[in-house]
Design an enzyme around this catalytic site. Structure first.
Site, PDB file in Angstrom:
ATOM      1  N   ARG A 180     -46.428  57.120 -31.325  1.00 42.97           N
ATOM      2  CA  ARG A 180     -46.336  58.100 -30.253  1.00 42.97           C
ATOM      3  C   ARG A 180     -44.904  58.612 -30.187  1.00 42.97           C
ATOM      4  NH1 ARG A 180     -45.191  57.294 -24.361  1.00 42.97           N
ATOM      5  NH2 ARG A 180     -45.573  59.349 -23.446  1.00 42.97           N
ATOM      6  N   HIS A 200     -41.271  65.058 -22.565  1.00 38.68           N
ATOM      7  CA  HIS A 200     -40.707  63.760 -22.177  1.00 38.68           C
ATOM      8  C   HIS A 200     -39.317  64.002 -21.596  1.00 38.68           C
ATOM      9  CE1 HIS A 200     -40.959  59.208 -23.008  1.00 38.68           C
ATOM     10  NE2 HIS A 200     -39.908  59.404 -22.219  1.00 38.68           N
ATOM     11  N   GLU A 216     -44.862  60.731 -17.674  1.00 40.58           N
ATOM     12  CA  GLU A 216     -44.318  60.223 -16.423  1.00 40.58           C
ATOM     13  C   GLU A 216     -43.764  61.300 -15.491  1.00 40.58           C
ATOM     14  OE1 GLU A 216     -43.012  55.817 -18.134  1.00 40.58           O
ATOM     15  OE2 GLU A 216     -41.460  57.227 -17.514  1.00 40.58           O
ATOM     16  N   ASN A 236     -48.231  53.867 -18.863  1.00 41.16           N
ATOM     17  CA  ASN A 236     -46.961  53.196 -19.164  1.00 41.16           C
ATOM     18  C   ASN A 236     -46.763  52.106 -18.123  1.00 41.16           C
ATOM     19  OD1 ASN A 236     -46.710  55.174 -21.089  1.00 41.16           O
ATOM     20  ND2 ASN A 236     -45.001  56.225 -20.119  1.00 41.16           N
ATOM     21  N   TYR A 276     -44.601  48.520 -17.055  1.00 40.52           N
ATOM     22  CA  TYR A 276     -43.466  47.630 -17.278  1.00 40.52           C
ATOM     23  C   TYR A 276     -43.417  46.463 -16.305  1.00 40.52           C
ATOM     24  CZ  TYR A 276     -41.694  51.154 -20.472  1.00 40.52           C
ATOM     25  OH  TYR A 276     -41.560  52.011 -21.545  1.00 40.52           O
ATOM     26  N   GLU A 326     -46.935  52.970 -23.219  1.00 41.85           N
ATOM     27  CA  GLU A 326     -45.631  52.303 -23.262  1.00 41.85           C
ATOM     28  C   GLU A 326     -45.762  50.937 -22.613  1.00 41.85           C
ATOM     29  OE1 GLU A 326     -42.277  54.393 -21.607  1.00 41.85           O
ATOM     30  OE2 GLU A 326     -42.885  56.308 -22.505  1.00 41.85           O
TER      31      GLU A 326
END
Length: 454
Positions: A78, A122, A167, A292, A294, A352
């Site tokens: 990606r 992005h 995002e 994504n 985290y 991600e």
């Protein structure tokens, strides 16, 4: 005894990057400047005054980087496309040399048996468009759709997976509300406007793709599941506000055609009344959602925290990354299951997932052990296996990131890569985490569980 893997044979095992963070050569071959090219030159905004002028020099080293991906066994990659590299002024004239770079990259990936997933945006808006108001200008949605059409026309014969935005929450929260990311604004009235125009741009780009594209297109969002710090009504209310602001704002708009009512309470008089036709435009049929993930947010009521009146509670008995994020794999399972429950069983990708940990300095050729990152990957891959077993239609997993890179306002101080980059020599050295991930991929291809990989 080896056990069957829950991952289907078509599952994509990849890694992710973004254009400004790795490419370098931001103005090469006729490219235009982006808002990040300006932001890094604003004193005090980026640690140590770091810039993306060289970064990982991927613009010139992409051949060897693709060879490295093949060596690791990745079957997907990606990346994002720099809008100003393709359209130096953001609109109008096409820079053939810039577009050719992405054509050559895609060709190398396909020759290596690696499926490309291209992200159109992005965070690197062309500076020329920022001069016209950027994401605050209603016309930006049309500009974005025109740019998307150019890229679709050049690459859709080879790229089968597209994402419109990466995002949008970060774009507006960091770029327009708190000013910590490009373009560096801090204005409560601007943030909802920027968010809405991002989503209008997403809708128009999807429409453009349906008119000329032949494959699949989706949206990538960052989700941080919110858990209340206590059972008190105040903490539960704060958790709902934080959840609506970060997690539901963009997915509700894209998949349900509405914004959460909580946003009116959060923004007060700064929250506009959006036309129904805008919401219909934003709600376009999507082929997938990229997640994504985290960390999680344990949330408490906090009157001093503007504008949410909610703040994070540090979990003292937990492992934290170099960015201060708690390692909480269960949150990834919870997130994927929540998306399925709220929005239906739309295909999902983990686009991600990764962690910044301290990597000790090393001489060229030395082994780089990163046990905390290995453990992070192991636990989060187990978490996505749990989501598959729970019925989530999960199609792929992309580790963040392939390479150590420019980590935005952190400069080069935070390393997320599974491959170490010596920024002085541009030498790439796979870390233990890269070797572990390669073992996981190889084990999957043998049809055994990820727990069997070492």
């Amino acid at each position: 005894m080896e056990s069957p893997t829950p991952f289907p044979p078509t599952f994509l095992w990849g890694a992710a990057t973004s254009s400004y963070q790795i490419e370098g050569s931001p103005l090469a071959d006729g490219a235009g400047a982006s808002i990040w090219h300006r932001f890094v030159r604003t004193p005090g905004m980026v640690r140590d005054g770091d810039t993306g002028d060289v970064a990982c020099d991927h613009y010139r080293r992409f051949d060897s980087d693709v060879a490295l991906m093949k060596q690791l066994g990745l079957n997907a990659y990606r990346f994002s496309i720099a809008w100003a590299r393709v359209l130096p002024d953001g609109r109008g004239r096409v820079n053939a040399a810039g577009l050719s770079f992405y054509e050559r990259l895609v060709d190398r990936l396909l020759a290596a048996g690696i499926q490309p997933m291209a992200t159109l945006y992005h965070w690197d808006l062309p500076a020329a468009l920022d001069d016209r108001g950027g994401w605050l200008n209603p016309d930006v949605a049309d500009w974005f759709a025109d740019y998307a059409s150019v890229v679709f026309g050049a690459l859709d014969d080879r790229v089968k997976l597209w994402a419109t935005l990466n995002e949008p929450w970060v774009v507006t929260d960091g770029g327009y509300l708190f000013g910590t990311l490009a373009p560096g604004h801090r204005n409560v009235f601007e943030a909802p406007i920027a968010s809405h125009h991002l989503m209008r741009a997403h809708g128009l780009a999807v429409q453009a793709y349906r008119a000329q594209g032949r494959h699949q297109i989706g949206l990538v969002v960052n989700i941080e599941p919110k858990y209340p710090a206590s059972d008190s009504a105040a903490d539960r209310g704060a958790t709902e506000r934080a959840h609506a602001y970060m997690n539901r704002q963009y997915l509700d708009a894209a998949l349900l055609g509405t914004y959460p009512e909580d946003l009116r309470e959060i923004f007060g008089e700064a929250w506009p009344q959006w036309p129904a036709e805008d919401m219909a435009l934003i709600r376009q049929p999507l082929d997938f959602i990229g997640i994504n993930y985290y960390t999680r947010g344990v949330t408490r009521h906090d009157e001093s925290s503007w504008p949410l009146r909610a703040s994070r509670v540090l979990q003292k008995r937990a492992t934290h990354t170099e960015t201060g994020w708690e390692v909480f794999p269960q949150g990834l399972t919870d997130t994927l299951v929540w998306v399925r429950q709220r929005y239906g069983n739309i295909p999902q990708y983990v686009t991600e997932n990764g962690a910044a940990f301290f990597d000790p300095p090393t001489a060229e050729g030395e082994r780089i052990d990163d046990p905390l990152r290995v453990d992070y990957l192991r636990k989060h891959i187990a978490a996505i296996a749990d989501a598959l077993r729970a019925g989530v239609d999960l199609r792929g997993y992309f580790a963040w990131s392939l390479l150590d890179n420019l980590e935005w306002a952190h400069g080069y101080s935070k390393r997320f890569g599974i491959v170490h980059v010596d920024f002085a020599t541009q030498t790439r050295t796979p870390k233990a985490s890269a070797r572990y991930y390669a073992d996981v991929i190889a084990a999957h291809r043998r049809g055994v569980s990820v727990g069997a990989a070492r």
